[in-house]
Design a protein around this motif. Structure first.
Motif, mmCIF file in Angstrom:
data_model
loop_
_atom_site.group_PDB
_atom_site.id
_atom_site.type_symbol
_atom_site.label_atom_id
_atom_site.label_comp_id
_atom_site.label_asym_id
_atom_site.label_seq_id
_atom_site.Cartn_x
_atom_site.Cartn_y
_atom_site.Cartn_z
ATOM 1 N N SER A 54 1.004 -1.284 -0.064
ATOM 2 C CA SER A 54 0.000 -0.079 0.118
ATOM 3 C C SER A 54 0.822 1.283 0.044
ATOM 4 C CB SER A 54 -1.097 -0.050 1.023
ATOM 5 O OG SER A 54 -0.061 0.335 2.407
ATOM 6 N N GLY A 55 0.325 2.400 -0.082
ATOM 7 C CA GLY A 55 1.012 3.665 -0.329
ATOM 8 C C GLY A 55 1.495 3.990 1.389
ATOM 9 N N THR A 56 0.694 3.447 2.155
ATOM 10 C CA THR A 56 0.848 3.571 3.649
ATOM 11 C C THR A 56 2.388 2.969 4.172
ATOM 12 O OG1 THR A 56 -1.546 3.832 4.082
ATOM 13 C CG2 THR A 56 -0.106 3.588 6.003
ATOM 14 N N ASP A 168 5.452 12.240 0.144
ATOM 15 C CA ASP A 168 4.070 11.678 0.109
ATOM 16 C C ASP A 168 3.522 11.921 -1.422
ATOM 17 O OD1 ASP A 168 1.422 10.740 -0.064
ATOM 18 O OD2 ASP A 168 1.156 10.981 2.130
ATOM 19 N N THR A 170 1.514 10.055 -3.272
ATOM 20 C CA THR A 170 0.732 8.894 -3.301
ATOM 21 C C THR A 170 -0.480 9.429 -4.302
ATOM 22 O OG1 THR A 170 -0.290 9.671 -1.245
ATOM 23 C CG2 THR A 170 1.095 7.615 -1.283
ATOM 24 N N GLU A 171 -0.944 10.602 -4.315
ATOM 25 C CA GLU A 171 -1.815 11.105 -5.088
ATOM 26 C C GLU A 171 -1.397 11.810 -6.494
ATOM 27 O OE1 GLU A 171 -4.178 13.896 -2.663
ATOM 28 O OE2 GLU A 171 -4.754 12.269 -1.126
ATOM 29 N N SER A 192 0.567 5.422 -4.378
ATOM 30 C CA SER A 192 -0.673 4.406 -3.823
ATOM 31 C C SER A 192 -1.493 4.035 -5.008
ATOM 32 C CB SER A 192 -1.537 5.402 -3.002
ATOM 33 O OG SER A 192 -2.710 4.711 -2.725
ATOM 34 N N LYS A 197 -7.547 5.817 -6.690
ATOM 35 C CA LYS A 197 -6.384 6.783 -7.224
ATOM 36 C C LYS A 197 -6.573 6.539 -8.776
ATOM 37 C CE LYS A 197 -4.498 8.011 -3.676
ATOM 38 N NZ LYS A 197 -5.599 7.529 -2.403
HETATM 39 C C1 LIG Z 1 -2.012 11.507 0.809
HETATM 40 C C2 LIG Z 1 -2.116 10.263 0.912
HETATM 41 N N1 LIG Z 1 -1.205 9.752 1.618
HETATM 42 C C3 LIG Z 1 -1.182 8.283 1.788
HETATM 43 C C4 LIG Z 1 -2.166 7.403 1.397
HETATM 44 C C5 LIG Z 1 -2.261 6.132 1.590
HETATM 45 O O1 LIG Z 1 -2.009 5.095 0.417
HETATM 46 P P1 LIG Z 1 -2.753 3.775 0.742
HETATM 47 O O2 LIG Z 1 -4.341 4.057 0.779
HETATM 48 O O3 LIG Z 1 -2.430 2.927 -0.537
HETATM 49 O O4 LIG Z 1 -2.285 3.061 1.987
HETATM 50 C C6 LIG Z 1 -2.992 7.961 0.571
HETATM 51 C C7 LIG Z 1 -4.257 7.196 -0.108
HETATM 52 O O5 LIG Z 1 -5.042 6.308 0.327
HETATM 53 C C8 LIG Z 1 -2.900 9.320 0.383
HETATM 54 O O6 LIG Z 1 -4.278 10.080 -0.436
#
Ligand SMILES: Cc1ncc(COP(=O)(O)O)c(C=O)c1O
Length: 376
Positions: A54-56, A168, A170-171, A192, A197
């Protein structure tokens, strides 16, 4: 129901996923993981990419690799999705929140500069918070909604104050600053592939970097830190944060369509901007001159936020308010929030995101803008 930002599976997703299932290569190893990583690095313009669950988890691993721990702070904007701050907290560190700008909704770099100049000091080449002497090794800018701040200025401030930049982003897949892709500015960047997304693997993420040692380390840490190919020897505490082949197969199919998705997101924002031009007090996210955002999630700013949210959702047009600012969440109420007059709260009470799936038709978009206009 018109989804806010739904997955668009119009390409080879089924074909590649079926191939994984029929060959049995569904889990942690397989050719699609390698291919997806190669495509992600190429697109971002970095040398390496490491797929994550995941992005997290991508963000968490980046912080772990920087040695961030419970004696540390990490600087981040006050308006972001919670995952940024969760990743910071997983290391034991605490976020320091910098307020957002009213127009771009990104971290306010004037405030950041003020904070760094007056509230921090250098000790042995490391940034420390003056008040309690704790380290601030990392800054984690967030490219909110795929927009970006002045990256030259941000990088300069980070350099002057010895902060490692982990983006970050991710977006921000498909967003550029001066022609350089988001995620490629910091020591590491992240993406992410969550369901909403611009491309999705159902769930998934990516770390991108030009640093070979960090890329290798990220692969090692995300795969349980196994140091022997045969025996179960692990040389440190690792994580099961890898992306599985079946998800990567979807990712490859999605990457093939990414240029088309970005083009459509641009058409969608253009449609909204044209149709809603001069309607009440509606305005859109300000974009700085050198930024070419992916327009992942068109979001409007208006006094009538609540009325617009209600009319759209009542009419099965999914729309959402902005994230509650981090300083307002119970976990972070005691964290440092650096601001003058709390702009985040103002932004939070005015913004809402509107339907923008890449497959939405112009006729459907028109039904959305017609409904919005009824509020004015
Ligand atoms: C700004 C931001 N950071 C982190 C994430 C985490 O990504 P994920 O949902 O894939 O864990 C997201 C998306 O969900 C995000 O929008």
């Amino acid at each position: 129901m018109l989804l806010l930002s739904g997955p668009n599976m119009a390409g080879n997703e089924l074909k590649y996923v079926t191939e994984c299932i029929t060959t049995g290569w569904v889990s942690s190893v397989g050719a699609y993981v390698d291919q997806f990583e190669k495509m992600a690095a190429e697109f971002a313009g970095t040398k390496y990419a490491v797929a994550t669950s995941s992005g997290t988890t991508a963000l968490h691993i980046c912080l772990v690799m920087m040695g961030v721990n419970s004696d540390d702070y990490v600087i981040t904007p006050n308006i972001t999705f919670i995952a940024t701050c969760n990743a910071i907290k997983y290391t034991g560190a605490n976020p320091i929140f910098i307020d957002t700008t009213v127009k771009s909704w990104q971290m306010d770099l004037d405030l950041l500069e003020e904070f760094l100049t007056h509230e921090t000091e250098q000790r042995n080449g490391v940034c420390h918070y003056k008040k309690d002497g704790k380290r601030i090794p990392v800054i984690m800018p967030v490219h909110v909604l795929g927009n970006m701040c002045n990256m030259d200025r941000l990088l300069l401030l980070a350099k002057q104050h010895n902060l490692t930049v982990i983006e970050d982003s991710t977006e921000a897949l498909g967003s550029y600053y001066k022609g350089k892709h988001a995620g490629s500015f910091g020591l590491m960047g992240t993406f992410s592939y969550n369901g909403n997304k611009i491309i999705t693997t159902g769930g998934g993420g990516m770390i991108v970097t030009d640093d070979e040692a960090l890329a290798k380390k990220a692969k090692h840490l995300t795969t349980q830190a196994k140091s022997d190919p045969f025996e179960y020897i692990h040389d440190e505490i690792g994580y099961n944060y890898r992306l599985v082949n079946v998800a990567a197969a979807m990712g490859v199919a999605q990457m093939e369509q990414l240029p088309g998705f970005i083009k459509r997101k641009h058409e969608i924002i253009d449609f909204y901007k044209t149709e809603l031009h001069g309607v009440g007090d509606i305005r859109f996210q300000e974009v700085y001159a050198d930024v070419n955002p992916n327009w992942w999630m068109p979001t409007i700013f208006t006094e009538r936020q609540k009325a617009v949210l209600k009319i759209l959702n009542d009419n099965k047009m999914q729309s959402r308010p902005f994230w509650v600012p981090m300083n307002q969440l119970v976990m972070f109420k005691d964290n440092l929030f650096y601001n003058h007059n709390d702009k985040s709260n103002f932004v939070y009470h005015h913004c809402l995101s509107v339907p923008c799936s890449t497959y939405i038709t112009n006729e459907q978009l028109k039904t959305v803008t017609d409904k919005i206009k009824e509020c004015y």
